[in-house]
Design an enzyme around this catalytic site. Structure first.
Site, PDB file in Angstrom:
ATOM      1  CD  GLU A 129      -2.837  -1.275   0.058  1.00  0.00           C
ATOM      2  OE1 GLU A 129      -3.045  -0.243  -0.618  1.00  0.00           O
ATOM      3  OE2 GLU A 129      -3.348  -2.369  -0.218  1.00  0.00           O
ATOM      4  CD  GLU A 193      -3.014  -4.046  -7.045  1.00  0.00           C
ATOM      5  OE1 GLU A 193      -2.682  -4.853  -6.165  1.00  0.00           O
ATOM      6  OE2 GLU A 193      -3.384  -2.899  -6.771  1.00  0.00           O
ATOM      7  CG  ASP A 197       2.572  -7.225  -6.127  1.00  0.00           C
ATOM      8  OD1 ASP A 197       1.927  -6.712  -5.192  1.00  0.00           O
ATOM      9  OD2 ASP A 197       2.077  -8.039  -6.937  1.00  0.00           O
TER      10      ASP A 197
END
Length: 468
Positions: A129, A193, A197
């Site tokens: 996040e 995403e 990561d």
């Protein structure tokens, strides 16, 4: 959750036409303003923080909040391109989820903490996040839009938060925030995403947490969804996980070959026990009494937390009898002793414990909250006010402590200051109408002084601007 969904969707429907000038964002037709500037992103984040506090069930436990904030700051300190204004929130929700917002706002559910098998797994989700923020994924979603302002920003971001708790409402909110043609640009794309990561894994390794925790957690979430297709973890609804993504994150994690990564801190172990006990006190008590892990200090501590939550004070005192600071973090154990003493009306004992903790942990929110509360219970309102004023002078936006100050001022017959402080509390929660009402009451208070009146009138002007 229907009430939550209604509030979030209502935000989208009501906010257009609101205080868009407050943020003073540029026309997106200007090619020099392809996305929010860092300063504008910070300002929008602070605004949405108040909306989140208003609509989501925030965890009120000071120890849990302090732990998550400390873990988040440890990760941020290992992030080269991170700014110093990150804020970490805990949502009182047993479902497994997390979210990020512009300006460095990161939220995690209590259910996520409870689901973490070790500290590295919790750190992995938080690092992911944090990466969404540092890579400015949320700011980039505005690129190419015809116009952005506070109203649009709140609507779109409310949709992102809503999607974390109700995907259908989230989609409706997003469409309401921007034209449907730009929706693809504001969803967390697969590219975003993967980038989160990748950056998150580097943050983990730099903070000395096991990078393999990220693919390990993803794999477990995917296994849970396959084992029970009707009960997909909420984390997967907002962070879609595929076998390809797991493989990619594992390959990246394997680039780091460290073996001396952090083990679970005692703070994590006992915070985890506390979270589980508060989520389901009855189950915690039943499990402990069946004989599970009674020899472990964290199990005894969690059992005592659950008993206190149920109001069984004497049993809680018996549960922690004999535990020492070598077995339980001093802060956790001594705060529990102080709480038990306070509930047993042994105020002098509680104050003595908290006075010692305040020397050891100066300006620490869990200690300040417990200490001020006990001082108020003991009738020492002036001491409570002085303690809270010193803390809030350095950390003003702490809603729970602001409300405690309002209570202390009321007990001290300072009606104008009490109403003024309650107005601040409601403002931090995005409840602007109630904030304005408290300011009006402050102006009518018999003890209003010219100095306080000037301050209150200025605050009223600001709140009226937000209401308009």
């Amino acid at each position: 959750m229907q009430k939550l969904a209604f509030f979030l969707l209502a935000l989208v429907l009501v906010v257009p036409g609101g205080a868009s000038a407050e943020l003073n964002l540029p026309d997106m037709g200007d090619p020099s303003a392809a996305m929010l500037s860092p300063g504008q992103e910070q300002q929008l984040g602070r605004t949405l923080l108040r909306e989140v506090r208003r609509t989501l069930p925030m965890e009120q436990d000071p120890l849990i909040n302090a732990y998550v904030q400390a873990l988040g700051q440890r990760l941020v300190s290992s992030t080269p391109d991170a700014h110093a204004h990150f804020r970490f929130l805990v949502v009182d929700d047993p479902r497994i989820n997390a979210f990020a917002m512009p300006g460095g706002i990161v939220g995690v559910n209590t259910g996520l903490i409870a689901a973490a098998r070790d500290e590295s797994e919790l750190a992995a989700v938080m690092a992911h996040e944090i990466a969404h923020v540092t890579q400015r994924h949320l700011a980039r979603m505005y690129a190419g839009s015809s116009r952005i302002d506070l109203a649009t920003g709140l609507a779109v971001l409310a949709g992102i938060i809503a999607a974390a708790y109700d995907p259908q409402v989230g989609q409706a909110a997003i469409v309401g925030g921007l034209a449907a043609g730009t929706q693809a640009r504001i969803n967390h794309t697969r590219a975003n995403e993967r980038e989160a990561d990748r950056i998150g894994i580097t943050i983990l390794e730099a903070a000395n947490y096991d990078p393999q925790a990220m693919p390990r957690f993803f794999e477990r979430m995917l296994a849970l969804s396959r084992a029970n297709p009707d009960s997909i973890p909420d984390f997967l609804r907002t962070h879609p996980v595929t076998t390809e993504r797991i493989s990619d994150s594992r390959a990246r994690a394997e680039q780091y070959r460290g073996s001396d990564y952090r083990r679970d801190s005692t703070e994590f172990v006992f915070t985890l026990a506390r979270v589980k006990a508060l989520i389901d006190p009855a189950q915690t008590i039943e499990r402990y009494r069946r004989g599970g892990d009674q020899d472990k200090p964290e199990a005894r501590y969690g059992y005592a937390v659950a008993l206190l939550e149920r109001g069984e004070v004497s049993q809680a005192a018996q549960a922690i009898e004999g535990l020492t600071d070598d077995q339980v973090p001093r802060l956790h154990l001594q705060l529990m002793h102080a709480e038990i003493a306070q509930r047993q009306r042994r105020h002098d004992d509680a104050i003595a414990i908290l006075d010692g903790l305040n020397d050891l942990y100066p300006h620490h929110a869990p200690v300040i909250h417990a200490y001020a509360d006990v001082l108020l219970d003991a009738g020492r309102t002036q001491d409570a006010l002085a303690l809270l004023d010193r803390y809030l002078a350095q950390s003003p936006e702490e809603p729970a402590l602001v409300r405690l100050k309002a209570r202390a001022a009321d007990r001290n017959n300072q009606r104008a200051v009490s109403h003024e402080t309650m107005a601040e509390y409601y403002f931090y929660l995005g409840r602007y109408g109630e904030s304005l009402h408290q300011l009006e009451l402050a102006l009518q208070a018999s003890d209003l002084t010219p100095f306080v009146e000037e301050r209150v009138r200025e605050k009223r002007r600001i709140v009226q601007t937000w209401i308009r």
